[in-house]
Design a protein around this motif. Structure first.
Motif, PDB file in Angstrom:
ATOM      1  N   MET A  90       0.844  -1.161   0.168  1.00 43.07           N
ATOM      2  CA  MET A  90      -0.187  -0.107   0.176  1.00 43.07           C
ATOM      3  C   MET A  90       0.685   1.316   0.025  1.00 43.07           C
ATOM      4  O   MET A  90       0.616   2.150  -0.603  1.00 43.07           O
ATOM      5  N   VAL A  91       1.905   1.286   0.767  1.00 48.55           N
ATOM      6  CA  VAL A  91       2.582   2.381   0.779  1.00 48.55           C
ATOM      7  C   VAL A  91       3.784   2.769  -0.277  1.00 48.55           C
ATOM      8  O   VAL A  91       4.308   3.758  -0.554  1.00 48.55           O
ATOM      9  N   VAL A  92       4.218   1.285  -0.759  1.00 42.81           N
ATOM     10  CA  VAL A  92       5.221   1.357  -1.809  1.00 42.81           C
ATOM     11  C   VAL A  92       4.769   1.410  -3.127  1.00 42.81           C
ATOM     12  O   VAL A  92       5.469   2.264  -4.103  1.00 42.81           O
ATOM     13  N   PHE A  93       3.713   0.828  -3.754  1.00 48.83           N
ATOM     14  CA  PHE A  93       3.196   0.656  -4.795  1.00 48.83           C
ATOM     15  C   PHE A  93       2.094   1.536  -4.972  1.00 48.83           C
ATOM     16  O   PHE A  93       0.901   1.128  -5.298  1.00 48.83           O
ATOM     17  N   SER A  94       1.965   2.797  -4.689  1.00 50.15           N
ATOM     18  CA  SER A  94       0.715   3.568  -4.908  1.00 50.15           C
ATOM     19  C   SER A  94       0.555   4.014  -6.267  1.00 50.15           C
ATOM     20  O   SER A  94       1.593   3.774  -7.091  1.00 50.15           O
ATOM     21  N   ALA A 170      11.415   3.856  -1.958  1.00 51.58           N
ATOM     22  CA  ALA A 170      10.443   4.110  -2.971  1.00 51.58           C
ATOM     23  C   ALA A 170      10.513   5.438  -3.498  1.00 51.58           C
ATOM     24  O   ALA A 170       9.992   5.555  -4.601  1.00 51.58           O
ATOM     25  N   LYS A 171      11.184   6.333  -2.826  1.00 51.79           N
ATOM     26  CA  LYS A 171      11.101   7.679  -3.387  1.00 51.79           C
ATOM     27  C   LYS A 171      12.350   7.716  -4.290  1.00 51.79           C
ATOM     28  O   LYS A 171      12.373   8.492  -5.138  1.00 51.79           O
ATOM     29  N   THR A 172      13.222   7.238  -4.044  1.00 49.57           N
ATOM     30  CA  THR A 172      14.602   6.880  -4.851  1.00 49.57           C
ATOM     31  C   THR A 172      14.727   6.242  -6.001  1.00 49.57           C
ATOM     32  O   THR A 172      15.537   6.139  -6.648  1.00 49.57           O
ATOM     33  N   GLU A 177      10.934  -4.681  -8.688  1.00 46.82           N
ATOM     34  CA  GLU A 177      11.360  -5.880  -8.287  1.00 46.82           C
ATOM     35  C   GLU A 177      12.431  -5.961  -7.060  1.00 46.82           C
ATOM     36  O   GLU A 177      12.211  -6.647  -5.909  1.00 46.82           O
ATOM     37  N   LYS A 178      13.234  -4.740  -6.751  1.00 43.90           N
ATOM     38  CA  LYS A 178      13.907  -4.466  -5.806  1.00 43.90           C
ATOM     39  C   LYS A 178      13.159  -4.398  -4.534  1.00 43.90           C
ATOM     40  O   LYS A 178      13.328  -4.887  -3.463  1.00 43.90           O
ATOM     41  N   LEU A 179      12.106  -3.702  -4.685  1.00 44.83           N
ATOM     42  CA  LEU A 179      11.155  -3.210  -3.565  1.00 44.83           C
ATOM     43  C   LEU A 179      10.425  -4.552  -3.108  1.00 44.83           C
ATOM     44  O   LEU A 179      10.287  -4.730  -1.713  1.00 44.83           O
TER      45      LEU A 179
END
Length: 191
Positions: A90-94, A170-172, A177-179
């Motif tokens: 939810m917080v990474v793939f918005s 996630a901002k950078t 795939e890494k996330l």
């Protein structure tokens, strides 16, 4: 006689939230806010006060949105592992319309060393999220999905720390795939 506002306060507050999220507090000028919110500077001051007060209201709105999403989208999930995975996702793939990262984490990095009021708000927000994770883990132990040998207090701290870190990452990076690998590795501690 008071003038009638020619704008929707909730809508312009949401715009301010997005602008602070995208630019940060220091890199958002009052003129940026005027231009992005499409209201007059005087209206900003009359409605929200100064830039700091507007920022705190925007931060509060962001916290409310996230808490609501967690209650609606995460809490109902019966599997603790799936619930925590969904929390990360939810917080990474918005969606692409929102700025990357997280306003709370961005603010923690930018302002907590310089502004005690903001530092207190961020600390409270982090504590709420950590408690939310703890409650998920507790339910996982009660349902025997995760081992009762795990120290869920320490585990909630670890998972929360990973959640903060992945929101910065996630901002950078756009490397999904890494996330996803980081999320998978974090959740492996529950096996």
């Amino acid at each position: 006689m008071a003038r009638h506002k020619e704008f929707d306060e909730a809508e312009v507050l949401r715009k301010a939230m997005v602008l602070f999220w995208r630019n940060g507090y220091e890199n958002t000028s009052m003129q940026d806010l005027v231009d992005y919110m499409h209201i007059h500077r005087r209206s900003i001051y009359d409605t929200f006060g100064d830039k700091q007060t507007l920022f705190l209201r925007a931060l509060q709105l962001f916290e409310e949105i996230i808490e609501k999403r967690m209650e609606q989208q995460i809490k109902p999930i019966n599997s603790v592992q799936l619930a925590i995975r969904r929390l990360f996702e939810m917080v990474v793939f918005s969606d692409e319309e929102k700025p990357p990262g997280c306003l709370i984490v961005n603010t923690a990095v930018e302002l907590t060393l310089h502004d005690q009021e903001v530092a207190d708000r961020i600390s409270k927000s982090f504590s709420k999220t950590e408690s939310f994770i703890y409650e998920l883990l507790l339910q996982g132990q009660i349902s025997e999905e995760i081992s009762d040998q795990l120290d869920i207090e320490k585990l909630s701290e670890f998972i929360h720390n990973s959640l903060i870190g992945v929101r910065v990452l996630a901002k950078t990076t756009k490397d999904k795939e890494k996330l996803q690998n980081i999320i998978d590795s974090t959740l492996a501690v529950l096996d």
